[in-house]
Structure formats: C-alpha cells, structure tokens
Write a protein that holds these residues in place. Structure first.
Motif, PDB file in Angstrom:
ATOM      1  N   LEU A   1       0.751  -1.049   0.001  1.00 21.32           N
ATOM      2  CA  LEU A   1      -0.024   0.180   0.058  1.00 21.32           C
ATOM      3  C   LEU A   1       0.671   1.196   0.046  1.00 21.32           C
ATOM      4  O   LEU A   1       0.335   2.210  -0.447  1.00 21.32           O
ATOM      5  CB  LEU A   1      -0.865   0.081   1.115  1.00 21.32           C
ATOM      6  CG  LEU A   1      -2.198  -1.025   1.058  1.00 21.32           C
ATOM      7  CD1 LEU A   1      -2.931  -1.013   2.698  1.00 21.32           C
ATOM      8  CD2 LEU A   1      -2.727  -1.168   0.060  1.00 21.32           C
ATOM      9  N   HIS A   2       1.913   1.047   0.688  1.00 21.50           N
ATOM     10  CA  HIS A   2       2.886   2.285   0.681  1.00 21.50           C
ATOM     11  C   HIS A   2       3.563   2.753  -0.803  1.00 21.50           C
ATOM     12  O   HIS A   2       3.460   3.719  -1.278  1.00 21.50           O
ATOM     13  CB  HIS A   2       4.081   2.196   1.723  1.00 21.50           C
ATOM     14  CG  HIS A   2       3.576   2.527   2.958  1.00 21.50           C
ATOM     15  ND1 HIS A   2       3.628   3.740   3.468  1.00 21.50           N
ATOM     16  CD2 HIS A   2       3.381   1.665   4.069  1.00 21.50           C
ATOM     17  CE1 HIS A   2       3.389   3.600   4.740  1.00 21.50           C
ATOM     18  NE2 HIS A   2       3.540   2.412   5.055  1.00 21.50           N
ATOM     19  N   GLY A   3       3.370   1.498  -1.573  1.00 22.90           N
ATOM     20  CA  GLY A   3       4.120   1.567  -3.120  1.00 22.90           C
ATOM     21  C   GLY A   3       2.791   2.261  -3.715  1.00 22.90           C
ATOM     22  O   GLY A   3       3.310   3.121  -4.549  1.00 22.90           O
ATOM     23  N   LEU A   4       1.724   1.932  -3.579  1.00 19.45           N
ATOM     24  CA  LEU A   4       0.532   2.442  -4.395  1.00 19.45           C
ATOM     25  C   LEU A   4       0.216   3.868  -3.904  1.00 19.45           C
ATOM     26  O   LEU A   4      -0.067   4.800  -4.719  1.00 19.45           O
ATOM     27  CB  LEU A   4      -0.781   1.819  -3.730  1.00 19.45           C
ATOM     28  CG  LEU A   4      -2.341   2.232  -4.529  1.00 19.45           C
ATOM     29  CD1 LEU A   4      -2.007   2.016  -6.034  1.00 19.45           C
ATOM     30  CD2 LEU A   4      -3.172   1.503  -4.161  1.00 19.45           C
ATOM     31  N   ALA A   5       0.690   4.324  -2.740  1.00 24.81           N
ATOM     32  CA  ALA A   5       0.439   5.872  -2.227  1.00 24.81           C
ATOM     33  C   ALA A   5       1.390   6.611  -3.047  1.00 24.81           C
ATOM     34  O   ALA A   5       1.023   7.499  -3.626  1.00 24.81           O
ATOM     35  CB  ALA A   5       0.554   5.860  -0.754  1.00 24.81           C
ATOM     36  N   HIS A   6       2.557   6.219  -3.259  1.00 27.36           N
ATOM     37  CA  HIS A   6       3.700   7.021  -3.896  1.00 27.36           C
ATOM     38  C   HIS A   6       3.257   7.023  -5.522  1.00 27.36           C
ATOM     39  O   HIS A   6       3.631   7.828  -6.230  1.00 27.36           O
ATOM     40  CB  HIS A   6       4.999   6.091  -3.880  1.00 27.36           C
ATOM     41  CG  HIS A   6       5.671   6.635  -2.743  1.00 27.36           C
ATOM     42  ND1 HIS A   6       6.712   7.631  -2.554  1.00 27.36           N
ATOM     43  CD2 HIS A   6       5.941   5.991  -1.283  1.00 27.36           C
ATOM     44  CE1 HIS A   6       7.159   7.839  -1.448  1.00 27.36           C
ATOM     45  NE2 HIS A   6       6.723   6.742  -0.466  1.00 27.36           N
ATOM     46  N   LEU A   7       2.763   5.692  -5.903  1.00 27.90           N
ATOM     47  CA  LEU A   7       2.249   5.778  -7.484  1.00 27.90           C
ATOM     48  C   LEU A   7       1.149   6.790  -7.688  1.00 27.90           C
ATOM     49  O   LEU A   7       1.227   7.330  -8.579  1.00 27.90           O
ATOM     50  CB  LEU A   7       2.010   4.335  -7.568  1.00 27.90           C
ATOM     51  CG  LEU A   7       1.475   4.155  -9.259  1.00 27.90           C
ATOM     52  CD1 LEU A   7       2.633   4.359 -10.185  1.00 27.90           C
ATOM     53  CD2 LEU A   7       0.684   2.845  -9.325  1.00 27.90           C
ATOM     54  N   ALA A   8       0.225   6.870  -6.739  1.00 22.73           N
ATOM     55  CA  ALA A   8      -0.759   7.835  -6.799  1.00 22.73           C
ATOM     56  C   ALA A   8      -0.294   9.292  -6.604  1.00 22.73           C
ATOM     57  O   ALA A   8      -0.984  10.082  -7.591  1.00 22.73           O
ATOM     58  CB  ALA A   8      -1.903   7.504  -5.507  1.00 22.73           C
ATOM     59  N   VAL A   9       0.574   9.646  -5.678  1.00 21.29           N
ATOM     60  CA  VAL A   9       1.096  10.863  -5.832  1.00 21.29           C
ATOM     61  C   VAL A   9       1.689  11.176  -7.223  1.00 21.29           C
ATOM     62  O   VAL A   9       1.349  12.474  -7.417  1.00 21.29           O
ATOM     63  CB  VAL A   9       2.061  11.214  -4.556  1.00 21.29           C
ATOM     64  CG1 VAL A   9       2.592  12.420  -4.648  1.00 21.29           C
ATOM     65  CG2 VAL A   9       1.635  10.860  -3.092  1.00 21.29           C
ATOM     66  N   ALA A  10       2.328  10.512  -7.650  1.00 21.56           N
ATOM     67  CA  ALA A  10       3.174  10.639  -8.702  1.00 21.56           C
ATOM     68  C   ALA A  10       2.040  10.788  -9.988  1.00 21.56           C
ATOM     69  O   ALA A  10       2.128  11.919 -10.778  1.00 21.56           O
ATOM     70  CB  ALA A  10       3.901   9.643  -9.272  1.00 21.56           C
ATOM     71  N   ALA A  11       0.720  10.057  -9.938  1.00 22.11           N
ATOM     72  CA  ALA A  11       0.056  10.248 -11.179  1.00 22.11           C
ATOM     73  C   ALA A  11      -0.816  11.443 -11.129  1.00 22.11           C
ATOM     74  O   ALA A  11      -1.166  12.089 -11.948  1.00 22.11           O
ATOM     75  CB  ALA A  11      -0.907   8.934 -10.887  1.00 22.11           C
ATOM     76  N   LEU A  12      -1.093  11.750  -9.744  1.00 22.02           N
ATOM     77  CA  LEU A  12      -1.816  13.284  -9.265  1.00 22.02           C
ATOM     78  C   LEU A  12      -0.848  14.407  -9.608  1.00 22.02           C
ATOM     79  O   LEU A  12      -1.287  15.366 -10.406  1.00 22.02           O
ATOM     80  CB  LEU A  12      -2.414  13.121  -8.003  1.00 22.02           C
ATOM     81  CG  LEU A  12      -3.479  12.237  -7.645  1.00 22.02           C
ATOM     82  CD1 LEU A  12      -4.019  12.485  -6.472  1.00 22.02           C
ATOM     83  CD2 LEU A  12      -4.574  12.882  -8.646  1.00 22.02           C
ATOM     84  N   ALA A  13       0.412  14.458  -9.580  1.00 22.74           N
ATOM     85  CA  ALA A  13       1.263  15.688  -9.615  1.00 22.74           C
ATOM     86  C   ALA A  13       1.434  15.805 -11.143  1.00 22.74           C
ATOM     87  O   ALA A  13       1.446  16.884 -11.570  1.00 22.74           O
ATOM     88  CB  ALA A  13       2.598  15.174  -8.889  1.00 22.74           C
ATOM     89  N   PHE A  14       1.475  14.892 -11.962  1.00 24.08           N
ATOM     90  CA  PHE A  14       1.754  14.967 -13.228  1.00 24.08           C
ATOM     91  C   PHE A  14       0.842  14.018 -14.066  1.00 24.08           C
ATOM     92  O   PHE A  14       1.231  12.894 -14.532  1.00 24.08           O
ATOM     93  CB  PHE A  14       3.220  14.613 -13.672  1.00 24.08           C
ATOM     94  CG  PHE A  14       4.368  15.450 -12.832  1.00 24.08           C
ATOM     95  CD1 PHE A  14       4.525  16.942 -13.327  1.00 24.08           C
ATOM     96  CD2 PHE A  14       4.926  14.940 -11.758  1.00 24.08           C
ATOM     97  CE1 PHE A  14       5.463  17.511 -12.555  1.00 24.08           C
ATOM     98  CE2 PHE A  14       5.673  15.576 -11.094  1.00 24.08           C
ATOM     99  CZ  PHE A  14       5.835  16.963 -11.469  1.00 24.08           C
ATOM    100  N   PRO A  15      -0.324  14.115 -14.506  1.00 23.56           N
ATOM    101  CA  PRO A  15      -1.401  13.332 -14.905  1.00 23.56           C
ATOM    102  C   PRO A  15      -1.247  13.422 -16.460  1.00 23.56           C
ATOM    103  O   PRO A  15      -1.923  12.403 -17.028  1.00 23.56           O
ATOM    104  CB  PRO A  15      -2.928  14.075 -14.318  1.00 23.56           C
ATOM    105  CG  PRO A  15      -2.500  15.414 -14.437  1.00 23.56           C
ATOM    106  CD  PRO A  15      -1.100  15.557 -13.785  1.00 23.56           C
ATOM    107  N   ARG A  16      -0.536  14.416 -17.233  1.00 27.42           N
ATOM    108  CA  ARG A  16      -0.648  14.146 -18.610  1.00 27.42           C
ATOM    109  C   ARG A  16       1.065  14.150 -19.129  1.00 27.42           C
ATOM    110  O   ARG A  16       1.643  14.845 -18.457  1.00 27.42           O
ATOM    111  CB  ARG A  16      -1.051  15.697 -19.217  1.00 27.42           C
ATOM    112  CG  ARG A  16      -2.626  15.743 -18.508  1.00 27.42           C
ATOM    113  CD  ARG A  16      -3.212  17.008 -19.096  1.00 27.42           C
ATOM    114  NE  ARG A  16      -2.378  18.128 -18.407  1.00 27.42           N
ATOM    115  CZ  ARG A  16      -2.608  19.495 -18.748  1.00 27.42           C
ATOM    116  NH1 ARG A  16      -3.338  19.908 -19.378  1.00 27.42           N
ATOM    117  NH2 ARG A  16      -1.628  20.267 -18.120  1.00 27.42           N
TER     118      ARG A  16
END
Length: 287
Positions: A112-127
C-alpha cells in the motif's frame, strides 16, 4: 612583394585538469546529493552549475565523479541544480523496499505504501505534457490522494464485477487488482481518542509517503490544508519522467479518475460516501 603561406592553425589544447578541478567537481556532486539545496540559495553551488554548463571538460569530469559514486546525472541546471539519481548498486540508493520496510512490518502495508507513491506521482503529473513542461508545478494534498485512490478502487471494483472476476485474488496478484480491495477496506483515518492519524490508516500511509518525498527534495509543503498541501519540485518532475513509462502508472491513469479538460487537471467529483475522508481538498494542477 610579400608571399604568405596558409599554414594550418595549431589546435588549441585545453588546459590540463588539476586536483583543484577534481575537488570542484566532487564539490558539485556533493551539492547535488543535498536534495533540498538549490543553486539560487548558495553562491558556490550556482557558480559550479555555471561552470558545468560552460566548461565541457569540467562537465565530463563531474559526470565521471558522479558515475564513480554510482549516481546517474539527470539534469544540471539553475532550476534543478545537479539532479542525480542513485543506481541500484549505489551506496546512496534508497530503495522503495527499504523505505516500506521501515514504514511498516506488514507485507500488505508495504504494498500500500508503494501504491500511495504511485498515486502521488499520477496526481502530480497526470499528462505527458506536464512532465515535458519544465515550468509546470503539480500540487497534491494528503486527503486528496486518499480520495483519488479510493475512487480508483471503486473503478477497479466496477470493472471486476463487469468482467465477472470480482473475487479475492492471490496475495501476489500483479498490478492494481490485488491492492484495491485492501485499500478500500482500510479505514481512512483510524480511530483514536485524540483524532490522531493511525499509521496503518490510508491517510497515515499517504502522510508517510509525502513526508518521505519532502525529505528527498521532491515535494515542498505549502500549507496544512486538506491534511497537508504540497507542490512538486524540478527534481520530482525528473524522477517521475522515469516512472511514467511503467505499467503500473499507465494502469492507474487509464482508470479515468483524473479528468483533463481546459489545460488543467483535477479529480472527478468524489462520491459522497462514508469511506472518503472529510474535506478531501481535491488536488489541482496548474501554475
């Protein structure tokens, strides 16, 4: 009568590098390892960045020093400084597995910690254009990241039900399918008498992720709103460029939870359920 001969000009020989040059190159790399330091805040650092960009032999020497230390030079510029990433075998490498083991002793929580990091990156740069634009700033909030992952969980559950595969997968199932059930069943904030975040709650997991990114010079805190609001740095943009090609990142973005319309990006409106933490403070992505 004057007779001239066109003799070839003697090639200019670069001045030999000295021990002082090696010391300067090593000093530049040491500045690069200080993730939160920027050239604009240190005159010596700024001068070494200028020399790197204007003096090719010195730049090659600094690159060689970095390589010898197991570092990869991502960029050298006034905006990012000497941005370096540690190779897997470098003594400076901080592996996600090491981080997650420090954050939690449970293997499921490490996932879940890995998923949290992935989600932060996806939200920070979605395009893709966000990653390509050096002037782009991503902004995320702790509560918003949790809201985003929970929306993704519901999207994955809907997809699984439509495919007739809504059964618990094996614990080692690849991709996001193994994570959405765990995240969606986990309490967002936990329950303590003084309303503190439990470390095993999803908000607690996201909080640890962003603190790690702040300590690494990838995010900067701008306020305490919505569980903590953060903006990205040039170093984080460079790091996420490498991550952007991963299958997990593509899978998360393909769920369509991030909406892109007029050049800005934001989360789709969240469902009003008890699972979402109050005041999610949905992230925004614009200068």
């Amino acid at each position: 009568m004057t007779i001239t001969t066109d003799e070839p000009a003697e090639p200019q020989v670069a001045a030999p590098l000295t021990p002082a040059d090696v010391a300067d190159a090593s000093r530049l790399v040491s500045f690069g390892l200080q993730a939160k330091l920027l050239p604009a805040r240190d005159a010596e650092y700024g001068e070494l960045i200028r020399r790197y960009r204007e003096d090719p032999p010195f730049a090659r020497l600094a690159d060689a020093v970095a390589t010898g230390m197991g570092l990869v030079v991502l960029e050298v510029s006034p905006r990012a400084g000497m941005a370096v990433a540690a190779a897997e075998d470098s003594v400076f490498a901080v592996r996600m597995g090491d981080y997650s083991r420090r954050a939690s002793s449970e293997s499921t929580d490490r996932f879940l910690h890995g998923l949290a990091h992935l989600a932060v990156a996806a939200l920070a740069f979605p395009r893709p254009e966000d990653l390509a634009d050096d002037g782009y700033l991503g902004r995320v909030t702790v509560n918003g990241v949790d809201a985003f992952v929970r929306q993704a969980c519901r999207r994955l559950e809907e997809r699984a039900e439509a495919d007739g595969t809504n059964t618990d997968p094996a614990s080692d199932a690849p991709g996001l399918e193994a994570a959405w059930r765990v995240w969606s069943r986990r309490s967002a904030t936990g329950a303590t008498k003084d309303a503190r975040r439990l470390s095993g709650s999803t908000i607690g997991i996201v909080s640890k992720a962003v603190v790690f990114l702040v300590d690494s010079g990838f995010l900067q805190k701008t306020s305490d709103d919505s569980g903590g609001t953060f903006r990205t740095t040039a170093r984080y943009q460079l790091q996420v460029r490498d991550l952007a090609g991963s299958a997990a990142m593509a899978e998360l973005l393909d769920l369509g939870v991030v909406a892109v319309s007029d050049g800005s990006a934001t989360l789709l409106p969240p469902d009003h359920t008890d699972e979402l933490v109050a005041d999610a403070g949905l992230p925004f992505h614009q200068l």
